[in-house]
Design an enzyme around this catalytic site. Structure first.
Site, PDB file in Angstrom:
ATOM      1  N   SER A 119       0.804  -1.227   0.000  1.00 29.96           N
ATOM      2  CA  SER A 119       0.000   0.000   0.000  1.00 29.96           C
ATOM      3  C   SER A 119       0.833   1.272   0.000  1.00 29.96           C
ATOM      4  CB  SER A 119      -0.914   0.019   1.222  1.00 29.96           C
ATOM      5  OG  SER A 119      -1.557   1.285   1.319  1.00 29.96           O
ATOM      6  N   TYR A 143      -2.545   0.113   9.874  1.00 26.89           N
ATOM      7  CA  TYR A 143      -2.687  -0.512   8.555  1.00 26.89           C
ATOM      8  C   TYR A 143      -1.413  -0.321   7.727  1.00 26.89           C
ATOM      9  CZ  TYR A 143      -4.164  -0.872   3.655  1.00 26.89           C
ATOM     10  OH  TYR A 143      -4.239  -1.184   2.317  1.00 26.89           O
TER      11      TYR A 143
HETATM   12  C1  UD2 Z   1      -5.283   3.952   2.020  1.00 19.18           C
HETATM   13  C2  UD2 Z   1      -4.133   3.882   1.024  1.00 19.18           C
HETATM   14  C3  UD2 Z   1      -4.567   3.081  -0.203  1.00 19.18           C
HETATM   15  C4  UD2 Z   1      -5.133   1.726   0.181  1.00 19.18           C
HETATM   16  C5  UD2 Z   1      -6.270   1.958   1.169  1.00 19.18           C
HETATM   17  C6  UD2 Z   1      -6.888   0.673   1.687  1.00 19.18           C
HETATM   18  C7  UD2 Z   1      -3.023   6.059   1.364  1.00 19.18           C
HETATM   19  C8  UD2 Z   1      -2.643   7.354   0.760  1.00 19.18           C
HETATM   20  N1  UD2 Z   1      -3.755   5.241   0.596  1.00 19.18           N
HETATM   21  O1  UD2 Z   1      -6.319   4.649   1.399  1.00 19.18           O
HETATM   22  O2  UD2 Z   1      -3.458   2.927  -1.088  1.00 19.18           O
HETATM   23  O3  UD2 Z   1      -4.124   0.908   0.716  1.00 19.18           O
HETATM   24  O4  UD2 Z   1      -5.776   2.651   2.314  1.00 19.18           O
HETATM   25  O5  UD2 Z   1      -7.781   0.183   0.787  1.00 19.18           O
HETATM   26  O6  UD2 Z   1      -2.654   5.741   2.483  1.00 19.18           O
HETATM   27  N2  UD2 Z   1     -12.933  10.003   2.897  1.00 19.18           N
HETATM   28  C9  UD2 Z   1     -13.941  10.949   2.819  1.00 19.18           C
HETATM   29  N3  UD2 Z   1     -15.236  10.524   2.849  1.00 19.18           N
HETATM   30  C10 UD2 Z   1     -15.577   9.215   2.951  1.00 19.18           C
HETATM   31  C11 UD2 Z   1     -14.549   8.251   3.032  1.00 19.18           C
HETATM   32  C12 UD2 Z   1     -13.225   8.689   3.010  1.00 19.18           C
HETATM   33  O7  UD2 Z   1     -13.667  12.154   2.737  1.00 19.18           O
HETATM   34  O8  UD2 Z   1     -16.773   8.908   2.986  1.00 19.18           O
HETATM   35  C13 UD2 Z   1     -11.556  10.480   2.842  1.00 19.18           C
HETATM   36  C14 UD2 Z   1     -10.614   9.868   3.861  1.00 19.18           C
HETATM   37  O9  UD2 Z   1     -10.667  10.505   5.099  1.00 19.18           O
HETATM   38  C15 UD2 Z   1      -9.265  10.056   3.138  1.00 19.18           C
HETATM   39  C16 UD2 Z   1      -9.626   9.923   1.660  1.00 19.18           C
HETATM   40  O10 UD2 Z   1     -11.030  10.131   1.575  1.00 19.18           O
HETATM   41  O11 UD2 Z   1      -8.757  11.347   3.362  1.00 19.18           O
HETATM   42  C17 UD2 Z   1      -9.334   8.555   1.088  1.00 19.18           C
HETATM   43  O12 UD2 Z   1      -9.841   7.582   1.990  1.00 19.18           O
HETATM   44  P1  UD2 Z   1      -9.990   6.050   1.617  1.00 19.18           P
HETATM   45  O13 UD2 Z   1     -10.511   5.330   2.818  1.00 19.18           O
HETATM   46  O14 UD2 Z   1     -10.695   5.897   0.332  1.00 19.18           O
HETATM   47  O15 UD2 Z   1      -8.499   5.612   1.290  1.00 19.18           O
HETATM   48  P2  UD2 Z   1      -7.087   5.903   2.038  1.00 19.18           P
HETATM   49  O16 UD2 Z   1      -6.471   7.115   1.428  1.00 19.18           O
HETATM   50  O17 UD2 Z   1      -7.191   5.776   3.497  1.00 19.18           O
END
Ligand code: UD2
Length: 315
Positions: A119, A143
């Site tokens: 990731s 994670y």
């Molecule tokens: C992390 C990893 C990604 C993958 C994933 C697990 C990073 C940069 N990326 O994703 O590669 O491993 O974990 O599948 O670490 N958000 C909102 N509204 C919502 C849901 C989420 O604003 O309803 C935001 C959240 O707070 C974050 C962004 O969207 O800032 C992306 O969140 P995510 O859960 O889609 O993915 P992320 O970046 O944690």
């Protein structure tokens, strides 16, 4: 391409890789405990694969699943930053111990190569953009630590036991069959399902948070290329992404445009463990095994939304 085992085969990414392997004429075995995956994801291919409803944490099951296998695509995980923050111990089992069990079973079975769903979370909040593989990792969430520790196990298995392993650092993958239903689901899956249902989505933060949203076809292609290449990939780590950054607000606007949603968006505080900006340098994968971006963000979003509309119709 001989015989392949896909762990997490009923998940969004695993089921997509399994489809591509079948299309290439491979014999496919799949293992999934159906914890985050769903049988619906493999319904169309279940008769063509050797599906095992088993857990990678069951050593006997994973040992048996690796028998006679040439390639392992290890996609099984609990892929969520907030879930790991809430339950670091519970997620460590599947995400890290499970990876060790897969490696050990693969080594004993004489598997040719293990491809691992690493990731982008491993990079943490280092302000350097784009993120490249030579950077020092800085995991923030449990994670991220679990996924990064898995990479180190892979490198160790290559160095110590000679097992060929490749860690593919996925950057925010999206596409058809991604589960939108949990609070831990990926942001695009959530936005799409919420806006199609006329519900108001929530952005955590001010909307300037950015991600290298990568459509699933790119990940599938990267896996097949990395499995087949004769280039020296063993024990190495490669970014799999598009090299382009999209903010949450831009993503919201784009989903709004395509779905025809007419509502607004809620803003809420940033989530614990989140990273502000993420975008990849993808030149190492391009130069080493010929990785290419085969589908960009706009195309991916169109495809995903079209699929979600159909899935809703048939649900
Ligand atoms: C992390 C990893 C990604 C993958 C994933 C697990 C990073 C940069 N990326 O994703 O590669 O491993 O974990 O599948 O670490 N958000 C909102 N509204 C919502 C849901 C989420 O604003 O309803 C935001 C959240 O707070 C974050 C962004 O969207 O800032 C992306 O969140 P995510 O859960 O889609 O993915 P992320 O970046 O944690």
């Amino acid at each position: 391409m001989a015989t392949a085992l896909v762990t997490g085969v009923a998940g969004f990414i695993g089921s997509s890789i399994a489809r591509a392997l079948l299309a290439e004429g491979a014999t496919v075995r799949g293992i999934d405990n159906l914890c985050t995956g769903s049988l619906a994801n493999i319904e169309a291919i279940k008769s063509q694969i050797d599906f095992r409803h088993d857990d990678i944490l069951d050593q006997a099951a994973i040992t048996s699943a690796c028998q006679g296998v040439d390639y392992v695509f290890h996609e099984a995980a609990i892929p969520s930053v907030p879930k790991s923050v809430e339950d670091p111990i519970g997620t460590n089992g599947p995400n890290l111990t499970g990876t060790l069990y897969v490696l050990e079973a693969a080594r004993k079975a004489g598997v040719k190569r293990v491809l691992y769903a690493a990731s982008s979370a491993a990079y943490g909040d280092d302000p350097t953009l784009p993120k490249h593989e030579a950077m020092l990792p800085g995991p923030i969430s449990p994670y991220a630590v679990q996924k990064l520790a898995g990479e180190h196990y892979l490198a160790s298995y290559t160095r110590v036991y000679g097992l060929e392993t490749v860690a593919l650092r996925y950057f925010n993958i999206f596409g058809p069959r991604q589960d939108p239903s949990s609070q831990y689901s990926g942001v695009l899956a959530r936005f799409i399902s919420q806006m199609l249902a006329g519900q108001t989505p929530t952005i955590f933060g001010d909307g300037t948070t950015s991600r290298d949203f990568t459509y699933i076809d790119n990940v599938v292609s990267a896996n097949l290329l990395a499995a087949k290449t004769s280039a020296p990939v063993a024990g190495k780590v490669f970014n799999v992404a598009t090299g382009r950054r999209v903010t949450l607000l831009e993503a919201f606007d784009e989903v709004k445009r395509i779905t025809g949603y007419t509502g607004t968006v809620n803003l809420a505080p940033e989530r614990e463990g989140d990273i502000k900006h993420s975008v990849a340098n993808i030149s190492l994968a391009q130069q080493t095994f010929g990785y290419k971006v085969v589908a960009d963000f706009a195309y991916g979003l169109e495809q995903t939304i079209a699929w979600c509309k159909e899935a809703t119709v048939y649900a």
